[in-house]
Enzyme design. Structure first.
Site, mmCIF file in Angstrom:
data_model
loop_
_atom_site.group_PDB
_atom_site.id
_atom_site.type_symbol
_atom_site.label_atom_id
_atom_site.label_comp_id
_atom_site.label_asym_id
_atom_site.label_seq_id
_atom_site.Cartn_x
_atom_site.Cartn_y
_atom_site.Cartn_z
ATOM 1 N N ASP A 59 35.503 57.861 10.113
ATOM 2 C CA ASP A 59 36.581 56.931 9.767
ATOM 3 C C ASP A 59 37.030 56.086 10.969
ATOM 4 O OD1 ASP A 59 36.608 58.373 7.318
ATOM 5 O OD2 ASP A 59 38.117 59.759 8.096
ATOM 6 N N GLU A 268 38.906 53.922 -1.616
ATOM 7 C CA GLU A 268 39.641 54.350 -0.415
ATOM 8 C C GLU A 268 39.154 53.517 0.769
ATOM 9 O OE1 GLU A 268 38.651 58.508 0.207
ATOM 10 O OE2 GLU A 268 36.574 58.051 0.661
HETATM 11 O O1 FUB Z 1 38.109 61.694 6.582
HETATM 12 C C1 FUB Z 1 38.814 62.060 5.438
HETATM 13 C C2 FUB Z 1 38.676 61.024 4.370
HETATM 14 O O2 FUB Z 1 37.301 60.805 4.060
HETATM 15 C C3 FUB Z 1 39.184 59.657 4.724
HETATM 16 O O3 FUB Z 1 40.563 59.569 4.722
HETATM 17 C C4 FUB Z 1 38.495 58.873 3.670
HETATM 18 O O4 FUB Z 1 38.516 57.497 3.856
HETATM 19 C C5 FUB Z 1 37.104 59.452 3.730
HETATM 20 O O5 FUB Z 1 36.327 58.878 4.744
#
Ligand code: FUB
Length: 370
Positions: A59, A268
């Site tokens: 991320d 997301e």
């Molecule tokens: O790293 C945890 C979660 O996985 C992140 O918040 C999301 O975007 C995904 O990459």
């Protein structure tokens, strides 16, 4: 997000065993050097190498502060928690902060910027962070579940981009869900984009109040997909200034993307950058594993869906940031090249091309070998 990709792990197992030694040697790989980045028994070559090999990172939110690239990633760990669709096994506990003087140069690990034990309201799971610099202070924005297991977004401050960061005693009032991405517009205003469905809990706020019984995608069929959220930040960078709005993605006819449009709808990991006066809203489609973009003429949207910026990476999640550095644009992203496990990821970078017509060239993160 969900992560039951056992078959992918099995597929990558031989590669992982080979890669395991590399995970501990603390050397930063040269992203431009693809000679060592062979995957899948040399049938494919990765476009870029992991930037960090001593720990697992994911991320990556990249920013240019003081003429250097600073990277604020998640710090993946082997938590021992069984894999499930809520992502409970993503039980990260701190953030390491990294910097680079040049793309392709060494990556410096500045150590732990903040630990979950120093966030008074935190329960578990420090997920994807972001950072900003304003008025001499560095701000770190982070999602974490509170002690009742509900995600909110917190803010911490430092006088250095490397930290250490000191957390505010409570989450940002009115914040919820995950994946904050902070964007500074040309007039100096800051906006935060945030949210993620499934394990990111965005759907649980659909009615305006937290409801843990809402199904993971929050909407279905032809209903409009749930939107990422966007809100202006206050001058002190620690509060929301005004209402939280929908950063809606529409098709070329102006119709909101449907919940069933899994290849295009928001899931997301959003980001915002501006190019040639246009707002580029980029995000992950989650269960279909694309990074895609939509454009608009206001930071609030609506944003018209345009296409794919990166094809699926190895792993389940796909999460990115886009930054301009020395007159070139770069995309920071992650895959699971080092571990082969969906929850032990490694950050990477490659160049991003805006075509003269405003489109973004689709990146394929792996090249087929002859
Ligand atoms: O790293 C945890 C979660 O996985 C992140 O918040 C999301 O975007 C995904 O990459």
């Amino acid at each position: 997000m969900t992560f039951n990709k056992k078959s992918l792990q099995l597929l990558l197992l031989p590669f992982c065993l080979l890669a395991a030694a590399a995970c501990h040697d603390n050397k930063a790989a040269d992203p431009a050097d693809t000679t060592e980045a062979k995957t899948d028994s040399a049938k494919e070559t990765s476009l870029s190498n992991p930037l960090v090999t001593a720990i697992y990172t994911a991320d990556p939110s990249a920013h240019v502060f003081d003429n250097k690239i600073w990277i604020y990633p998640s710090h993946d760990i082997e938590s021992g928690i069984p894999e499930n669709d809520n992502g409970d096994h993503f039980a990260m506990r701190d953030y390491h902060i990294f910097s680079m003087d040049s793309i392709g140069g060494p990556v410096t690990d500045h150590g732990v910027g903040i630990d979950i034990k120093n966030i008074p309201w935190a329960g578990r799971q420090l997920w994807a962070p972001d950072a900003a610099f304003e008025g001499g202070t560095y701000y770190l924005y982070f999602p974490v579940k509170d002690k009742k297991d509900v995600f909110h977004i917190g803010v911490a401050t430092s006088t250095s981009p490397a930290g250490p960061f000191k957390a505010e005693p409570t989450p940002i009032a009115g914040s919820y869900s995950i994946d904050p991405a902070v964007f500074k517009d040309a007039d100096g205003s800051y906006y935060m984009y945030f949210g993620g469905i499934w394990g990111g809990q965005l759907q649980r706020w659909r009615s305006g109040k937290y409801d843990s019984t809402v199904a993971p995608s929050g909407a279905s069929g032809n209903e409009p997909a749930l939107s990422c959220k966007v809100v202006k930040l206050s001058k002190d960078m620690k509060h929301f200034d005004g209402p939280v709005k929908d950063a809606q993605v529409v098709d070329k006819d102006g119709k909101p993307l449907a919940a069933s449009d899994n290849n295009r709808r928001f899931f997301e990991g959003s980001w915002m950058h501006k190019w040639n006066g246009k707002y580029y809203f980029t995000y992950s489609t989650g269960d279909t594993h694309y990074l895609v973009y939509a454009t608009g003429s206001s930071p609030y949207g609506p944003f018209t869906y345009q296409g794919v910026i990166m094809n699926p990476v190895k792993g389940w999640t796909t999460h990115h940031s886009i930054v301009e550095f020395k007159a070139k644009w770069y995309i920071f992203y992650h895959d699971v090249e080092l571990s082969g496990k969906t929850w032990l990821r490694n950050i990477k970078v490659t160049e991003l091309t805006h075509n003269p017509d405003g489109s973004i060239a689709t990146i394929d993160p792996y090249k087929k070998n002859d």
